[in-house]
Enzyme design. Structure first.
Site, short mmCIF file in Angstrom:
data_model
loop_
_atom_site.label_atom_id
_atom_site.label_comp_id
_atom_site.label_asym_id
_atom_site.label_seq_id
_atom_site.Cartn_x
_atom_site.Cartn_y
_atom_site.Cartn_z
N LYS A 1 0.95 -1.30 0.03
CA LYS A 1 0.09 -0.02 0.04
C LYS A 1 1.05 1.37 0.10
CE LYS A 1 -0.41 -0.13 5.06
NZ LYS A 1 -0.76 -1.19 5.95
N TYR B 1 16.09 29.45 9.92
CA TYR B 1 14.85 29.98 10.37
C TYR B 1 14.86 29.92 11.80
CZ TYR B 1 12.78 30.20 5.87
OH TYR B 1 12.46 30.58 4.24
C1 LIG Z 1 -0.09 -2.30 6.34
C2 LIG Z 1 -0.82 -3.52 6.93
C3 LIG Z 1 0.07 -4.61 6.92
C4 LIG Z 1 1.39 -4.45 6.93
O1 LIG Z 1 2.04 -4.11 8.09
P1 LIG Z 1 3.46 -4.05 8.40
O2 LIG Z 1 3.31 -3.71 10.09
O3 LIG Z 1 3.82 -3.07 7.52
O4 LIG Z 1 4.02 -5.35 8.39
C5 LIG Z 1 -0.96 -5.90 7.13
N1 LIG Z 1 -2.13 -5.64 7.29
C6 LIG Z 1 -2.93 -4.74 7.30
C7 LIG Z 1 -4.43 -4.82 7.41
C8 LIG Z 1 -2.30 -3.45 7.12
O5 LIG Z 1 -2.92 -2.26 6.75
#
Ligand SMILES: *Cc1c(COP(=O)(O)O)cnc(C)c1O
Length: 371
Positions: free
Chosen positions: A36, A260
């Site tokens: 994702k 800044y």
């Molecule tokens: C992002 C996600 C994962 C992966 O999680 P990690 O901690 O990056 O291994 C697994 N399951 C779901 C539902 C997620 O949204």
């Protein structure tokens, strides 16, 4: 690339990380590679292609848009959307052969009708809340919800899953979740409702909770060689590096300030380099006066506030570093390294945020094109 800021993605390291995870799972579970948010900033299509070459035929994405991008890239395997989608968009699941996460009956009924129209049976994965408090029916209410879904003729209950909120910090809670999930599977099975795929484990689940593997696992961060939290080292390597160059060097005198807010005042004369990266690139502002970088295999500290597209680096007495010198912001040199985990620590955030927030405007160079 005229502005010298780029991400290098080592696809061979990705393959090696996958191999390490596969060993860990001992062939007992299918891997849904979680890609994702642009594969956690690493690039959706190059990462998915590489993993597919290595035999991955299940991807977990965050949106229908990402799923369509995979299909348009000619990926033929399974795609699970790890989020809930508004029901007016059900047709995409049928048209592109994408598997939705089902968390409400309205969505399921809409999908069922849409599948019936094209004489199809749409596979779905049902998400159950065993303690995350996010998507899905609470496990105590899940049995009746799933019973209702099982009456829909044009969807098939292919998978069921849940997610861990504290796998890194609370094993009692996590074990309780695994028990609750098992309990639910059992009562559903007594009602002749079974699921081909049952899954719980994210990266930490895979590493620390073998009981959570069931027959499918969903690694994300660890695939990219980044540890979600300090864990037993398993030999994965960071896939991503972030690099820039020195674009200007000057000598400043004792008493002069940098950046800044004048948060850095030189206590003695020193050389300062300006480097082309800033918070708009995803290099967090909270790294101001905290981060370190590598130049010519030596560590230097960031001084002053991170600007929108610049940082300043304290070169100390080192007047030999000149314009154009490479600066490693995340990655390694011969003897030194800076990890996403360290940056997260300095920035007061989590490594997930560091990699996934690297601006999409930054060019990604993949290992082939690095050669
Ligand atoms: C992002 C996600 C994962 C992966 O999680 P990690 O901690 O990056 O291994 C697994 N399951 C779901 C539902 C997620 O949204």
């Amino acid at each position: 690339m005229i502005r010298p800021l780029w991400v290098e993605v080592d696809l061979e390291a990705l393959s090696r990380n996958l191999e390490i995870l596969e060993k860990r799972i001992e062939g007992k579970a299918r891997i849904v590679a979680t890609i994702k948010q642009f594969a956690y900033g690493h690039g959706l299509l190059p990462v998915s292609k590489q993993l597919a070459l290595n035999g991955i035929d299940w991807f977990g994405v965050g949106s229908v848009e990402e799923a369509i991008a995979l299909r348009e890239d000619d990926y033929k395997g399974s795609i699970l959307v790890l989020s809930s989608v508004l029901k007016k968009f059900v047709s995409y699941f049928i048209h592109y052969n994408i598997i939705p996460t089902v968390v409400d009956a309205e969505f399921a009924r809409a999908l069922d009708r849409e599948a019936a129209k094209s004489k199809r049976v749409a596979p779905v994965h049902v998400k159950v809340d065993t303690g995350m408090g996010r998507l899905g029916a609470y496990y105590k209410d899940a049995e009746s919800f799933i019973g209702e879904l099982s009456g829909l003729k044009n969807i098939s209950l292919e998978g069921i899953y849940t997610h861990f909120p504290v796998a890194d910090t609370d094993s009692d809670f996590t074990n309780h979740q695994i028990e609750a999930f098992n309990g639910l599977l059992k009562s559903l099975s007594a009602r002749q409702i079974g699921f081909k795929y049952r899954h719980c484990a994210n990266s930490i689940g895979i590493l620390n909770y073998p009981d959570s593997h069931f027959n499918m696992v969903r690694p994300g961060l660890i695939l990219y060689g980044v540890y979600p939290t300090p864990l037993e080292e398993i030999g994965v390597e960071p896939v991503l590096s972030l690099k820039s160059r020195v674009i200007f060097v000057k000598k400043i005198e004792k008493g002069m300030s940098v950046g800044y807010g004048r948060t850095f005042i030189a206590e003695k004369d020193r050389f300062v380099a300006t480097v082309a990266v800033g918070y708009a690139d995803g290099y967090p502002w909270s790294l101001s006066n905290k981060a370190k970088v590598i130049i010519r295999d030596k560590i230097y500290r960031v001084i002053g506030r991170v600007c929108m597209d610049h940082i300043m680096v304290d070169l100390g007495d080192d007047g030999n570093i000149s314009q154009g010198e490479e600066v490693v912001l995340i990655g390694k040199s011969e003897r030194n390294s800076i990890t996403a985990e360290q940056l997260a620590d300095w920035a007061g955030t989590i490594p997930y945020e560091i990699v996934s927030c690297l601006s999409l405007k930054i060019p990604r160079l993949y290992s082939d094109s690095l050669l």
